[in-house]
Design a protein around this motif. Structure first.
Motif, mmCIF file in Angstrom:
data_model
loop_
_atom_site.group_PDB
_atom_site.id
_atom_site.type_symbol
_atom_site.label_atom_id
_atom_site.label_comp_id
_atom_site.label_asym_id
_atom_site.label_seq_id
_atom_site.Cartn_x
_atom_site.Cartn_y
_atom_site.Cartn_z
ATOM 1 N N PHE B 33 0.825 -1.213 0.000
ATOM 2 C CA PHE B 33 0.000 0.000 0.000
ATOM 3 C C PHE B 33 0.862 1.267 0.000
ATOM 4 O O PHE B 33 0.489 2.265 -0.607
ATOM 5 C CB PHE B 33 -0.966 -0.004 1.201
ATOM 6 N N MET B 34 2.016 1.192 0.667
ATOM 7 C CA MET B 34 2.898 2.366 0.678
ATOM 8 C C MET B 34 3.411 2.648 -0.725
ATOM 9 O O MET B 34 3.420 3.792 -1.183
ATOM 10 C CB MET B 34 4.072 2.139 1.629
ATOM 11 N N LEU B 35 3.824 1.576 -1.416
ATOM 12 C CA LEU B 35 4.315 1.748 -2.796
ATOM 13 C C LEU B 35 3.189 2.261 -3.694
ATOM 14 O O LEU B 35 3.398 3.131 -4.542
ATOM 15 C CB LEU B 35 4.874 0.421 -3.342
ATOM 16 N N THR B 36 1.981 1.721 -3.466
ATOM 17 C CA THR B 36 0.830 2.171 -4.252
ATOM 18 C C THR B 36 0.604 3.670 -4.012
ATOM 19 O O THR B 36 0.325 4.427 -4.951
ATOM 20 C CB THR B 36 -0.444 1.394 -3.816
ATOM 21 N N ALA B 37 0.734 4.080 -2.762
ATOM 22 C CA ALA B 37 0.510 5.500 -2.435
ATOM 23 C C ALA B 37 1.591 6.370 -3.077
ATOM 24 O O ALA B 37 1.290 7.411 -3.668
ATOM 25 C CB ALA B 37 0.500 5.673 -0.923
ATOM 26 N N ILE B 38 2.837 5.908 -2.970
ATOM 27 C CA ILE B 38 3.949 6.727 -3.495
ATOM 28 C C ILE B 38 3.870 6.835 -5.022
ATOM 29 O O ILE B 38 3.999 7.915 -5.594
ATOM 30 C CB ILE B 38 5.316 6.132 -3.049
ATOM 31 N N ALA B 83 -5.346 5.569 -1.254
ATOM 32 C CA ALA B 83 -4.265 5.044 -0.408
ATOM 33 C C ALA B 83 -3.340 6.180 0.031
ATOM 34 O O ALA B 83 -2.860 6.203 1.170
ATOM 35 C CB ALA B 83 -3.473 3.987 -1.182
ATOM 36 N N ARG B 84 -3.104 7.137 -0.868
ATOM 37 C CA ARG B 84 -2.228 8.271 -0.534
ATOM 38 C C ARG B 84 -2.844 9.057 0.619
ATOM 39 O O ARG B 84 -2.171 9.383 1.588
ATOM 40 C CB ARG B 84 -2.094 9.251 -1.719
ATOM 41 N N VAL B 85 -4.147 9.355 0.485
ATOM 42 C CA VAL B 85 -4.830 10.155 1.516
ATOM 43 C C VAL B 85 -4.822 9.397 2.844
ATOM 44 O O VAL B 85 -4.426 9.942 3.876
ATOM 45 C CB VAL B 85 -6.282 10.467 1.079
#
Lengths: 314, 287
Positions: B33-38, B83-85
């Motif tokens: 999820f972090m990679l998806t957000a970034i 995911a970013r939010v």
């Protein structure tokens, strides 16, 4: 024990006093003129002036607080700007609904949570332990509003087994009350039940390692006797402390659940009031919820002292 | 016997933590999820706020893997941007609450009984309110929007950190090494920074990890109620709320963002549990 109860009572009164200060400040922390914010942009100068006088906003803050607190003691929580009704009346019609659901959920989550926790501990490492642990983890992570949506879709819309929304008083139609409560209560129970299960499991595991349990086994006692008479009483002490906290979580969850299931309780009143910037109603709801939670916590603390003598002599 | 260095202890914690399969699973999901957000803008197939009225409430297809919403926006792209939010709100809110809560807890625990009583009774008053009610009350003052939601959640989560930090400090300051440091003439600041904080931090680290999940859940709840981050920003909570209106025709609209919330919260909870086991001295040597 009496000294302990008196001490807890004094502490609760002190905390309650601070809660009243915080709740009172709610309106005064709104940026700008509170009277204008409460009445909205269309309000006339006369209306604003009238509300200012009604709330004593033209007096020093301490005087305002004294006036507000005196009114609270008289049962006057102000008048809702949105509903045009006294907040006390709004709360009185909604509080029984919220209490009905929360007490029901509290009992179910406690009984099931402790039961599952004990099963997990005595069947440690077995399939049942793994399955319950998995569901506990999922239960803690599941957004309850989403779970509510899923239940409405499956049990309400697709299968048609349960009514989709609404609330009927148990005095009016007890069967309908139960049917309508199944989905909301299930959603609310999930999180506290999962937390209680985990806590019961870990404290049971701690207790079953103790020497006196080994002695009970070596005496040839039955598993049921060891679990219920020897292990459970001590293992439940940390669980009891958790119950007050879980009641708080449960009431918080009601804010969401009452909104999704269109239940006319305190949670929905609060959301509607926040939406419409009706801070006087928000103030009243916050105060009443805090009082209910503090009373439950006080009861939990007293029972904790009764269960564990070490606590009352501390 | 020599005490293990911070480096060795750190390695031990990581080893023990990753010896648990569920913690590894949590870590993998969180990293995903972090990679998806970034890399959201690079991997999202469409603009998350671009409306297409010719394409509303479309079922999943090759063009729109999870279908489209009531304004013709691509659901997958909105989940990716959501995911970013979620992660940003989670991390910022937890940072605010951890810094403020830990500082207050440190002051309450380290200094005299009066300071402790004043701070902790105020915290008790905050804790008398269910988090969601407290957050709604604060939101009624501050209003919605990304920045305000982070502040609201940050304030709402302060009491837990304060209470845990205070309890930690109260027990640590009774240790002989603190009394020795005082006898040697060390200043309060030095004692706090060199002795109290490093020893008090491990359980707080577990709490920080778990609270990221809680903050994400609360942000989603606020957005679901329509009090949080305003549209058209893609948030998972508001997506579930929009989908609720189209449950019969397009249930995926509500289900998909809910699964994303569940997975990311589960991931942080599993990491937190793994960390707790690794840091719990009672479990040392058993894993």
């Amino acid at each position: 024990m009496i000294t302990y109860i008196v001490r807890r009572l004094i502490l609760s009164v002190v905390v309650m006093f601070i809660v009243t200060v915080l709740v009172f400040l709610l309106i005064h922390l709104i940026p700008g003129d509170p009277a204008r914010c409460l009445l909205g942009e269309e309000a006339t100068l006369e209306q604003i002036e009238e509300l200012r006088k009604e709330l004593w906003l033209d007096r020093p803050l301490t005087v305002q607080y004294g006036h507000w607190l005196t009114n609270v003691f008289k049962g006057d929580l102000g008048k809702s700007v949105l509903y045009g009704q006294p907040v006390k009346e709004l709360i009185m019609t909604r509080l029984p609904v919220t209490l009905n659901l929360s007490i029901f959920s509290f009992i179910i989550s406690t009984v099931l949570g402790i039961g599952f926790g004990i099963i997990c501990a005595i069947r440690r490492g077995k399939t049942i332990d793994t399955v319950i642990a998995l569901f506990s983890n999922i239960g803690i992570a599941t957004p309850i509003f989403w779970l509510a949506v899923i239940m409405i879709y499956t049990l309400g819309l697709k299968l048609g087994w349960l009514p989709l929304q609404g609330y009927t008083s148990p005095l009016e139609d007890p069967i309908m009350n139960i049917r309508q409560a199944i989905m909301p209560v299930f959603c609310m129970v999930l999180f506290p039940m999962a937390v209680i299960t985990r806590q019961t499991r870990s404290s049971m595991l701690e207790v079953v390692r103790q020497d006196y349990i080994r002695t009970a086994w070596s005496k040839g006692l039955k598993e049921r006797v060891i679990v219920i008479s020897h292990a459970m009483k001590n293992a439940l002490i940390p669980v009891v402390t958790l119950l007050g906290m879980q009641f708080r979580v449960l009431v918080g969850g009601l804010v969401l659940i009452e909104t999704v299931f269109n239940i006319p309780g305190m949670g929905r009143l609060m959301v509607t009031s926040v939406f419409n910037k009706d801070s006087i109603a928000v103030q009243g709801c916050t105060l009443v919820i805090a009082i209910v939670v503090l009373l439950v916590n006080l009861a939990v603390d007293i029972s904790y002292g009764w269960l564990d003598p070490r606590i009352r002599y501390e | 016997m020599e005490a293990p260095s911070i480096k060795t202890e750190g390695r031990r914690i990581i080893r023990v933590m990753f010896s648990r399969r569920v913690a590894i699973l949590g870590f993998i999901i969180a990293v995903f999820f972090m990679l998806t957000a970034i890399f959201g803008p690079l991997i999202a197939p469409y603009d998350p706020i671009e409306q297409n009225i010719n394409n509303i409430l479309e079922a999943p297809s090759r063009e729109h893997f999870l279908g489209t919403d009531d304004l013709g926006r691509d659901i997958l792209s909105r989940i990716i941007y959501g995911a970013r939010v979620s992660l940003m709100v989670g991390v910022v809110a937890v940072t605010i609450s951890a810094v403020v809560g830990m500082s207050l807890g440190l002051i309450a625990g380290y200094f005299n009984k009066w300071v402790n009583n004043i701070i902790m009774r105020i915290i008790d008053a905050f804790m008398a309110l269910p988090s969601m009610v407290l957050i709604l009350a604060i939101a009624s003052i501050l209003g919605g929007g990304l920045f305000n939601v982070m502040i609201v959640l940050g304030i709402g989560l302060i009491p837990t950190y304060c209470r845990l930090m205070c309890a930690q400090v109260l027990s640590i300051k009774e240790n002989d090494y603190i009394i020795s440091a005082k006898a040697l003439g060390s200043s309060d600041l030095r004692i706090i920074l060199r002795h109290v904080l490093p020893n008090a931090f491990p359980p707080l680290l577990v709490l920080i990890t778990l609270q990221i999940g809680t903050a994400i859940l609360m942000e989603a709840s606020l957005s679901f109620l329509g009090i949080g981050i305003s549209p058209p920003t893609a948030t998972w909570g508001s997506m579930v709320s929009v989908g609720y209106n189209y449950l019969l025709s397009n249930p995926l609209l509500s289900f998909a963002p809910g699964i994303a919330i569940l997975l990311v919260v589960l991931a942080f909870n599993l990491i937190g549990d793994g960390l707790r086991d690794a840091l719990d001295p009672r479990l040392r040597g058993t894993l």
